[in-house]
Structures are given as C-alpha cells and as structure tokens.
Design an enzyme around this catalytic site. Structure first.
Site, PDB file in Angstrom:
ATOM      1  NE  ARG A  43       0.711   0.774   4.545  1.00 45.24           N
ATOM      2  CZ  ARG A  43       1.837   1.390   4.925  1.00 45.24           C
ATOM      3  NH1 ARG A  43       2.544   2.085   4.070  1.00 45.24           N
ATOM      4  NH2 ARG A  43       2.263   1.297   6.170  1.00 45.24           N
ATOM      5  CG  ASP A  49      -1.876   1.406  11.747  1.00 47.09           C
ATOM      6  OD1 ASP A  49      -0.775   1.947  11.957  1.00 47.09           O
ATOM      7  OD2 ASP A  49      -2.657   1.761  10.842  1.00 47.09           O
TER       8      ASP A  49
END
Length: 350
Positions: A144, A311
């Site tokens: 990403r 995350d």
C-alpha cells in the site's frame, strides 16, 4: 502462539481497566482502492510509504472515487486503527479511549459510528471550519501507498486536551499511544501526555510511523522521544531514522539499540524499541540487548493487503502489554493481530 481463546482471556484483566489505554492521533477515513502502478507513478508516490497530501495530490481523491467502482471507505488513521485492534483483542468495552479532531460532516459521523461499533470511547474535538480528514490508500500487489489529507485532523489543539473532561480521560490512562503522525499536528499534546505518564509511572508509547517524519519532523520527534517508554517502527522507518540522525546504513538492530539509548525524561521504565520487518523477524531492543522474534508467515494466497498491518501489530502488542504480559507474549500477540488484518481489506477484523 496466540489463539482466539487467549484473546478471550485478555478480557479477564484484573483491576479497573476503564480508559486504561488512551490513543491520540489523526482520525481519518480511508478511501481505499486497488490501482494500477501507473496511478501511483502519476502522483509521484512510492509503495510501502506514506506522505501528507500536497496540492498536486488533491485530484487523486476524486479520481479514486470516480474511476474505481470498488473503492471502499474504511475508518482509519494509524492511531485509531491501533486502538480499535487493541479494544477488539481486549474484548471488554470501555478499556480504550481515543482523542483527535474531526469535521462536522458525514465522514465524521462514519468515523464515530465505526469507533462506537468497535467499543472505543471517543473524545473528538469537532471543527466546523474543515472537513474530516481522509487518507487515499492505493493498493498494488498487496502493498500500500498512503496519502493523508489531514483537513480537520490537522486542527487538533492542546486547549481541547486541557479541558477538565479530557484531563480526567488522561488521568485514568495507564498507557498512552500516539503514532508519529501526530507530530505534524500537536507535539505539545504528545509531550503533555508523556509528562503525565512520567509523573504517574504510566507508559507513553509512540511510533516512527513514516520515513518522512524522521527527517522533515526530526525536531518534533526528538522533542517527544525523551518521554517514550516504547517506540515502534518498521525497517524502512528505522533506515530513515538512521539517515536523519547521522548513522546511515546502520542495521535495524543497531538503530533499535540507538533509539533505546536516547535520553529519557523519566527513569521509571527502561525504553523498549520494537521494529517490525514484514514477514521477517521483529527486532526488540531493551537494556542494551537485542532479541529477535520470528513471525509465523501467512500464506501468500491469504493476504489481501498490508494496509493497517503495522497499526494492528501495535494494537495486539499493547492489548497484552496492558495486562502485564511478558514482552515475548506481547510481540506474539502483535504478530497474530497483524496476521489477521492482512487477510482483510484495510484495518478491519475477521
């Protein structure tokens, strides 16, 4: 290894855990799509990286919405992702809180709804002058590239943190997490939270978060690091930190050791530095020693995209750290959480 049974067990933590984990950061709505590499190049972006939107990136958001019918809107923002994962792993409502700034609009309502659904107590500052922040998530071959248009998130003010209601939220926290992205918005709020942790024996935790923060926001980063009891990051951020701090080319283990040895505001806890390397071993530096923890690989065919993996790692780690698990178990929980999230689109749970 961490199992769902162990995750359920995490909710049996002793003592009053209400609001024990507090996140502060940039609440963003992810606008996510699988794109051709030409689009990534057109906007001068790189895979596996993150940047703040400049004028040249503004048309990208419109392009994603209009030209990619499978575009998804997912509650995001690095810190909010982490806190949602931690809340999910803890399984007991009200253990986590989150602070950030949103606009008074539909995207803001969507972020509120997503947070509420996941059991987070949110204390958003609401800005009438700017729209809720968004993050373009360009996915290509499961990697990403992120472009954050902070908008309202950029307007968070320490005045909000200093209100009586928010001071109560800060006081009840035992662990505070603010990803490095918040350095571009309110380093003063991070320092205030760091001081609270230093004074009360709590833990202030942060993340290098993106290569550009290590250089462009170097001064802000070094103003916050003295308060950091745990610092997270990945291999590309570690390399950028080394380059920005006159030890370019150092190994990940050397960078982790150097960060762990930086000056500390409080002697209550020795600093722990945790650097992930995708499917390669995670490096942990503590007390002048480095330990490597192997990652259980996820079959390539099962991986949807890596957005939110870092995350999620921090969320899993902090969920277990919060209830006193040893470092090895916290790292294992982080690996498990990241492994779950990369099998979904965006930072969502199965």
């Amino acid at each position: 290894a961490v199992t769902m049974a162990a995750v359920a067990g995490a909710s049996k933590a002793d003592g009053d855990m209400k609001g024990a984990l507090l996140g502060m950061g940039n609440p963003l709505l992810d606008i996510s799509a699988e794109v051709p590499i030409e689009l990534v190049k057109k906007y001068g972006l790189e895979m596996n990286s993150a940047c703040l939107a400049e004028d040249k990136h503004v048309p990208l958001y419109k392009e994603l919405v209009e030209d990619f019918p499978k575009v998804q809107y997912i509650a995001g923002g690095a810190t909010q992702n982490t806190i949602r994962v931690a809340q999910w792993m803890i399984g007991k409502p009200g253990v986590t809180s989150y602070i950030g700034c949103i606009g008074k609009d539909a995207f803001g309502e969507q972020l509120k709804a997503a947070a509420a659904k996941d059991g987070l107590a949110t204390y958003y500052m609401e800005d009438e002058s700017a729209p809720t922040g968004t993050c373009a998530v360009l996915i290509k071959d499961k990697e990403r590239s992120l472009v954050a248009n902070l908008s309202a998130a950029n307007n968070y003010k320490i005045d909000h943190l200093n209100t009586e209601a928010l001071q109560a939220v800060v006081q009840s926290s035992k662990v505070v997490y603010a990803a490095g992205f918040f350095l571009t918005v309110s380093p003063a709020s991070m320092i205030a939270a760091g001081k609270h942790c230093a004074e009360t024996g709590g833990y202030f935790t942060t993340n290098l978060s993106a290569p550009f923060l290590c250089s462009v926001f170097k001064e802000q980063m070094h103003s916050v690091l003295p308060y950091a009891d745990i610092v997270f990051g990945n291999e590309s951020e570690a390399a950028a930190f080394a380059e920005a701090n006159e030890f370019a080319g150092a190994s990940v283990a050397e960078v982790a050791l150097k960060i762990s040895a930086l000056p500390k505001a409080s002697g209550a806890h020795g600093r722990v530095v945790v650097i992930t390397q995708g499917s390669e071993s995670t490096i942990v530096a503590k007390d002048g020693k480095v330990t490597e923890y192997a990652v259980t690989p996820i079959a390539e065919a099962s991986i949807v995209d890596t957005n939110g993996a870092g995350d999620a790692f921090v969320g899993g780690f902090l969920a277990y750290f919060l209830k006193g698990a040893p470092l090895a178990t916290a790292v294992d929980a982080g690996h498990w959480a990241a492994g779950q999230v990369i099998q979904q689109s965006g930072c969502v749970f199965p």
